[in-house]
Design a protein around this motif. Structure first.
Motif, short mmCIF file in Angstrom:
data_model
loop_
_atom_site.label_atom_id
_atom_site.label_comp_id
_atom_site.label_asym_id
_atom_site.label_seq_id
_atom_site.Cartn_x
_atom_site.Cartn_y
_atom_site.Cartn_z
N ARG A 278 62.31 105.30 11.98
CA ARG A 278 61.14 106.06 11.51
C ARG A 278 61.26 106.45 10.04
O ARG A 278 60.33 106.98 9.45
CB ARG A 278 60.92 107.30 12.36
CG ARG A 278 61.98 108.37 12.29
CD ARG A 278 61.49 109.60 13.08
NE ARG A 278 62.44 110.68 13.14
CZ ARG A 278 63.29 110.90 14.14
NH1 ARG A 278 63.32 110.05 15.15
NH2 ARG A 278 64.10 111.94 14.13
N TYR A 279 62.43 106.19 9.44
CA TYR A 279 62.64 106.47 8.02
C TYR A 279 62.74 105.17 7.23
O TYR A 279 62.93 104.10 7.78
CB TYR A 279 63.93 107.28 7.83
CG TYR A 279 63.93 108.63 8.51
CD1 TYR A 279 63.06 109.64 8.11
CD2 TYR A 279 64.80 108.89 9.56
CE1 TYR A 279 63.06 110.88 8.73
CE2 TYR A 279 64.82 110.12 10.19
CZ TYR A 279 63.94 111.11 9.78
OH TYR A 279 63.93 112.34 10.40
N GLY A 280 62.67 105.32 5.93
CA GLY A 280 62.85 104.17 5.06
C GLY A 280 64.32 103.86 4.84
O GLY A 280 65.21 104.54 5.36
N THR A 281 64.58 102.84 4.06
CA THR A 281 65.95 102.41 3.77
C THR A 281 65.94 101.62 2.47
O THR A 281 64.88 101.36 1.90
CB THR A 281 66.49 101.56 4.93
OG1 THR A 281 67.81 101.15 4.63
CG2 THR A 281 65.64 100.34 5.19
N ASP A 282 67.11 101.24 1.99
CA ASP A 282 67.17 100.34 0.84
C ASP A 282 67.63 98.98 1.33
O ASP A 282 67.75 98.75 2.53
CB ASP A 282 68.06 100.91 -0.28
CG ASP A 282 69.51 101.07 0.14
OD1 ASP A 282 69.87 100.63 1.26
OD2 ASP A 282 70.30 101.65 -0.64
N CYS A 283 67.90 98.05 0.39
CA CYS A 283 68.17 96.66 0.81
C CYS A 283 69.41 96.53 1.66
O CYS A 283 69.38 95.92 2.73
CB CYS A 283 68.23 95.75 -0.42
SG CYS A 283 69.61 96.07 -1.54
N SER A 284 70.54 97.11 1.22
CA SER A 284 71.78 96.98 2.00
C SER A 284 71.74 97.87 3.23
O SER A 284 72.34 97.53 4.27
CB SER A 284 73.01 97.28 1.15
OG SER A 284 72.86 98.48 0.42
N GLY A 285 71.00 99.00 3.15
CA GLY A 285 70.85 99.85 4.33
C GLY A 285 70.12 99.13 5.45
O GLY A 285 70.46 99.26 6.63
N LEU A 286 69.11 98.33 5.09
CA LEU A 286 68.37 97.53 6.07
C LEU A 286 69.29 96.48 6.70
O LEU A 286 69.26 96.27 7.93
CB LEU A 286 67.18 96.85 5.40
CG LEU A 286 66.34 95.93 6.30
CD1 LEU A 286 65.61 96.75 7.36
CD2 LEU A 286 65.34 95.13 5.46
N VAL A 287 70.11 95.84 5.90
CA VAL A 287 71.03 94.81 6.41
C VAL A 287 72.08 95.44 7.34
O VAL A 287 72.38 94.89 8.40
CB VAL A 287 71.71 94.08 5.24
CG1 VAL A 287 72.88 93.22 5.74
CG2 VAL A 287 70.70 93.21 4.51
#
Length: 389
Positions: A278-287
């Protein structure tokens, strides 16, 4: 005269004997003969002994006799705890390890993860399944399936779920970038589109602490901001649930990773963030979170550590990770990781998940989205890495 006297005595004696011989035994006078008395006593004693013995025997036979335990042929049972089992036939499951209380069934050819192998009080090896139920660990009942796993030199697949790596409930202070930072800044009105715990946020926290009679530190190690202590721990402890079964192949694990990535679609790009969908993330956080869903924990990189100062560029750490296999760009396939150089440099600054057909899913400002593998913003591809082999 003497003869007459003798005759009368003999007749009297005969009458006496005749009279007493005809009496009942109870009315007969006691005999003075000691031999007969001893015999009588011996008989009585024998009778008493017989009665006592009979009573003792009767008493002992009235108690239930313990049934000897049947000998268990351990060769017929599993000797090591398996990660999972496959039912060879329709099986009855039990609530208890004694296998007395029935609780459902397991269909033939179905699978289950195992949490424990032990012996019950009867010495029978039993399996405790992940659903908390028990089944006999008999080889004729269950088999051990071959599970999907990467080669040993690469990151191993975790079953049933990746565990948090790092301190759950860490203190947030200057330099942190995370969902916690984002929520604190939103609460105090210092968020400006960049969730970096800056000086303005630090001073705002100090003012809040002073006005609420708290220890003034400028750091957030408790949740008096109205955000909830439980939520702060959930943000840290959350790891995406495993989206593929242990007995499925690499394709199922790749799809599990991609399915989770899609759940972040449309959420904002937030640096240093990697938590619930339900929250956002950054590129490596998504991976990181997507790898969790496929069963991979790329430690020392983790969702918790990602929030700490100095870890915002985990794309670089993932690129340097020798436990992620590097493959050629030409052999790229769905589920691979695509790494990018910052234009004009040889420095890694971005990572995305390859979907196939030259498309990737990524977190790139301002949000998580699907785009072409190369565009005007990031078009210098450093290389490809393959997490699931």
């Amino acid at each position: 005269m003497f003869k007459e006297r003798k005759r009368k005595d003999e007749e009297e004696k005969i009458r006496y004997i005749h009279r007493h011989a005809c009496r009942p035994a109870a009315q007969q006078p006691a005999l003075a003969d000691t031999t007969d008395s001893t015999a009588t006593n011996t008989t009585a004693a024998a009778t008493n002994t017989s009665t006592t013995t009979s009573s003792s025997t009767s008493s002992s036979t009235s108690k239930p006799v313990a049934k000897p335990k049947a000998k268990i042929n351990l060769k017929s049972y599993l000797s090591k705890k398996p990660v999972a089992i496959r039912a060879k036939k329709n099986l009855t499951l039990y609530k208890d390890s004694a296998l007395k209380q029935k609780s459902g069934s397991m269909a033939k050819k179905s699978y289950s993860l195992v949490s424990k192998l032990s012996k019950n009080t009867d010495g029978v090896p039993v399996l405790k399944l992940k659903n908390g139920k028990y089944v006999a660990a008999k080889k004729s009942y269950v088999s051990v399936p071959k599970l999907y796993q990467n080669p040993k030199k690469y990151h191993q697949i975790h079953y049933p779920r990746v565990k948090p790596y790092g301190q759950v409930g860490y203190t947030v202070s200057r330099g942190f970038e995370s969902i916690k930072t984002y929520l604190i800044m939103k609460r105090l009105g210092t968020y400006n589109g960049y969730n970096y715990y800056n000086n303005a946020t630090w001073y705002a926290v100090r003012r809040f602490q002073a006005s609420h009679h708290l220890k003034v530190t400028g750091n957030v190690d408790q949740t008096k901001l109205g955000l909830g202590k439980k939520l702060f721990k959930q943000i840290d402890s959350y790891t995406a649930p495993l989206g593929a079964q242990a007995w499925k192949g690499h394709k199922a694990h790749i799809e599990a990773m991609i399915r989770l990535a899609y759940k972040y679609m449309g959420h904002p790009y937030l640096v240093g963030s990697s938590s619930m969908t339900r929250y956002g993330t950054d590129c490596s956080g998504l991976v990181i979170k997507s790898l969790y869903a496929g069963g991979i924990s790329p430690v020392p990189v983790s969702a918790i550590v990602h929030a700490h100062p100095g870890n915002e560029w985990n794309s670089r750490n993932l690129w340097a990770d020798k436990k992620l296999k590097r493959v050629s760009y030409a052999s790229r396939r769905r589920g691979d990781l695509v790494f990018y150089y910052q234009p004009g440099t040889r420095t890694i600054w971005h990572v995305a998940i390859y979907l196939g057909n030259n498309m990737v899913i990524e977190s790139w400002p301002p949000r998580i989205m699907v785009q072409l593998i190369s565009n005007s913003q990031r078009n210098v591809i450093a290389g490809i890495k393959r997490p699931f082999l």
